[in-house]
Design a protein around this motif. Structure first.
Motif, PDB file in Angstrom:
ATOM      1  N   ALA A 161       0.810  -1.215   0.000  1.00 50.82           N
ATOM      2  CA  ALA A 161       0.000   0.000   0.000  1.00 50.82           C
ATOM      3  C   ALA A 161       0.848   1.271   0.000  1.00 50.82           C
ATOM      4  O   ALA A 161       0.517   2.249  -0.672  1.00 50.82           O
ATOM      5  N   TYR A 162       1.944   1.269   0.766  1.00 55.46           N
ATOM      6  CA  TYR A 162       2.747   2.486   0.933  1.00 55.46           C
ATOM      7  C   TYR A 162       3.975   2.542   0.025  1.00 55.46           C
ATOM      8  O   TYR A 162       4.597   3.586  -0.098  1.00 55.46           O
ATOM      9  N   GLY A 163       4.363   1.417  -0.528  1.00 57.07           N
ATOM     10  CA  GLY A 163       5.581   1.380  -1.327  1.00 57.07           C
ATOM     11  C   GLY A 163       6.830   1.210  -0.478  1.00 57.07           C
ATOM     12  O   GLY A 163       7.939   1.136  -0.989  1.00 57.07           O
ATOM     13  N   PHE A 164       6.656   1.160   0.821  1.00 55.58           N
ATOM     14  CA  PHE A 164       7.736   0.883   1.774  1.00 55.58           C
ATOM     15  C   PHE A 164       7.070   0.382   3.049  1.00 55.58           C
ATOM     16  O   PHE A 164       5.861   0.538   3.223  1.00 55.58           O
ATOM     17  N   LEU A 165       7.845  -0.213   3.922  1.00 61.34           N
ATOM     18  CA  LEU A 165       7.290  -0.726   5.173  1.00 61.34           C
ATOM     19  C   LEU A 165       7.639   0.248   6.294  1.00 61.34           C
ATOM     20  O   LEU A 165       8.810   0.376   6.674  1.00 61.34           O
ATOM     21  N   PRO A 166       6.640   0.993   6.809  1.00 58.61           N
ATOM     22  CA  PRO A 166       6.920   1.959   7.868  1.00 58.61           C
ATOM     23  C   PRO A 166       7.614   1.310   9.074  1.00 58.61           C
ATOM     24  O   PRO A 166       7.257   0.203   9.486  1.00 58.61           O
ATOM     25  N   GLY A 167       8.594   2.026   9.598  1.00 60.36           N
ATOM     26  CA  GLY A 167       9.336   1.535  10.758  1.00 60.36           C
ATOM     27  C   GLY A 167       8.436   1.212  11.932  1.00 60.36           C
ATOM     28  O   GLY A 167       8.674   0.254  12.669  1.00 60.36           O
ATOM     29  N   LEU A 168       7.389   2.006  12.134  1.00 61.38           N
ATOM     30  CA  LEU A 168       6.442   1.744  13.217  1.00 61.38           C
ATOM     31  C   LEU A 168       5.851   0.352  13.080  1.00 61.38           C
ATOM     32  O   LEU A 168       5.766  -0.404  14.051  1.00 61.38           O
ATOM     33  N   TYR A 169       5.446  -0.015  11.879  1.00 61.20           N
ATOM     34  CA  TYR A 169       4.858  -1.336  11.648  1.00 61.20           C
ATOM     35  C   TYR A 169       5.894  -2.435  11.839  1.00 61.20           C
ATOM     36  O   TYR A 169       5.572  -3.514  12.334  1.00 61.20           O
ATOM     37  N   GLN A 170       7.120  -2.171  11.444  1.00 60.70           N
ATOM     38  CA  GLN A 170       8.188  -3.157  11.627  1.00 60.70           C
ATOM     39  C   GLN A 170       8.378  -3.484  13.105  1.00 60.70           C
ATOM     40  O   GLN A 170       8.600  -4.634  13.469  1.00 60.70           O
ATOM     41  N   VAL A 171       8.288  -2.453  13.955  1.00 61.27           N
ATOM     42  CA  VAL A 171       8.425  -2.649  15.402  1.00 61.27           C
ATOM     43  C   VAL A 171       7.177  -3.316  15.982  1.00 61.27           C
ATOM     44  O   VAL A 171       7.262  -4.301  16.719  1.00 61.27           O
ATOM     45  N   MET A 172       6.003  -2.795  15.628  1.00 61.51           N
ATOM     46  CA  MET A 172       4.754  -3.332  16.177  1.00 61.51           C
ATOM     47  C   MET A 172       4.541  -4.796  15.821  1.00 61.51           C
ATOM     48  O   MET A 172       3.859  -5.513  16.558  1.00 61.51           O
ATOM     49  N   ALA A 173       5.116  -5.247  14.719  1.00 61.93           N
ATOM     50  CA  ALA A 173       4.913  -6.630  14.269  1.00 61.93           C
ATOM     51  C   ALA A 173       5.405  -7.652  15.280  1.00 61.93           C
ATOM     52  O   ALA A 173       4.949  -8.799  15.267  1.00 61.93           O
ATOM     53  N   ASP A 174       6.297  -7.265  16.175  1.00 63.94           N
ATOM     54  CA  ASP A 174       6.780  -8.196  17.196  1.00 63.94           C
ATOM     55  C   ASP A 174       5.652  -8.608  18.138  1.00 63.94           C
ATOM     56  O   ASP A 174       5.718  -9.661  18.771  1.00 63.94           O
ATOM     57  N   ALA A 175       4.622  -7.775  18.231  1.00 67.17           N
ATOM     58  CA  ALA A 175       3.398  -8.089  18.978  1.00 67.17           C
ATOM     59  C   ALA A 175       2.254  -7.953  17.975  1.00 67.17           C
ATOM     60  O   ALA A 175       1.655  -6.878  17.850  1.00 67.17           O
ATOM     61  N   PRO A 176       1.952  -9.000  17.224  1.00 70.52           N
ATOM     62  CA  PRO A 176       0.973  -8.909  16.147  1.00 70.52           C
ATOM     63  C   PRO A 176      -0.368  -8.299  16.557  1.00 70.52           C
ATOM     64  O   PRO A 176      -0.994  -7.596  15.762  1.00 70.52           O
ATOM     65  N   GLN A 177      -0.796  -8.521  17.785  1.00 70.27           N
ATOM     66  CA  GLN A 177      -2.063  -7.958  18.240  1.00 70.27           C
ATOM     67  C   GLN A 177      -1.978  -6.434  18.334  1.00 70.27           C
ATOM     68  O   GLN A 177      -2.963  -5.734  18.099  1.00 70.27           O
ATOM     69  N   LEU A 178      -0.803  -5.914  18.689  1.00 75.95           N
ATOM     70  CA  LEU A 178      -0.622  -4.466  18.726  1.00 75.95           C
ATOM     71  C   LEU A 178      -0.718  -3.894  17.316  1.00 75.95           C
ATOM     72  O   LEU A 178      -1.418  -2.898  17.098  1.00 75.95           O
ATOM     73  N   LEU A 179      -0.040  -4.494  16.368  1.00 77.34           N
ATOM     74  CA  LEU A 179      -0.096  -4.036  14.981  1.00 77.34           C
ATOM     75  C   LEU A 179      -1.537  -4.064  14.472  1.00 77.34           C
ATOM     76  O   LEU A 179      -2.026  -3.087  13.897  1.00 77.34           O
ATOM     77  N   GLU A 180      -2.230  -5.159  14.710  1.00 80.58           N
ATOM     78  CA  GLU A 180      -3.618  -5.275  14.259  1.00 80.58           C
ATOM     79  C   GLU A 180      -4.506  -4.223  14.923  1.00 80.58           C
ATOM     80  O   GLU A 180      -5.309  -3.563  14.261  1.00 80.58           O
TER      81      GLU A 180
END
Length: 187
Positions: free
Chosen positions: A26-45
């Motif tokens: 969607a963004y053409g890059f992976l935002p750093g915030l999402y890269q960090v939040m992914a360690d806790a998938p429920q937080l990202l979601e």
């Protein structure tokens, strides 16, 4: 200080992989915030769903920006202020609004200034506002629905601002031109 991993769609926990892939597409890059939040998938979601809910409120794009940036600046989020500056530009938000929010100066439009002031009252008061603050907000043309919608936006920003504080998320290259800190403003 604990290091927080930055995930890609390939390295993330299984429950976050699809969200990261979709975000990068969607963004053409992976935002750093999402890269960090992914360690806790429920937080990202939760963050992404809260974002989707907030952008579908009664607020227009300028009002969304006022709520987001007022909170980002109040929380001194080194990542979200530049990111939302770039987002504001992409949304066509007036430069004077962008600058006033970043510089913590009153907005020229009285209704937007009432929104900024009340958002800050709720943020600083941890959800509490005085009767006079409510009266001023309502007198500007807002109502109880918008009070609750600010709380939704505030919950979204707590998720992102606090994550960026603890993880010291680096500002994405796409937003580095909009770097911000309160100390820069004071200088």
């Amino acid at each position: 200080m604990t290091k927080f991993p930055r995930h890609t769609a390939e390295t993330a926990p299984e429950a976050a992989k699809e969200r990261l892939s979709a975000s990068e597409k969607a963004y053409g890059f992976l935002p750093g915030l999402y890269q960090v939040m992914a360690d806790a998938p429920q937080l990202l979601e939760t963050y992404q769903r809260t974002h989707e809910a907030f952008v579908s409120t009664s607020f227009d794009n300028t009002e969304l920006t006022v709520v987001w940036q007022s909170i980002n600046v109040e929380h001194e989020c080194h990542y979200c202020v530049p990111a939302h500056t770039g987002i504001a530009h992409s949304m066509g938000i007036a430069q004077d609004v962008i600058d006033a929010l970043r510089d913590e100066t009153p907005l020229a439009d009285p209704k937007l200034e009432a929104l900024r002031t009340f958002t800050l009252a709720l943020t600083r008061g941890r959800g509490n506002a005085t009767p006079a603050e409510f009266e001023a907000f309502y007198a500007a043309g807002y109502g109880s629905q918008q009070v609750l919608e600010i709380i939704l936006g505030l919950s979204q920003k707590v998720l992102s601002n606090y994550t960026n504080h603890v993880a010291q998320t680096a500002v994405d290259p796409a937003f580095q031109q909009f770097a911000w800190s309160r100390t820069d403003k004071a200088a």
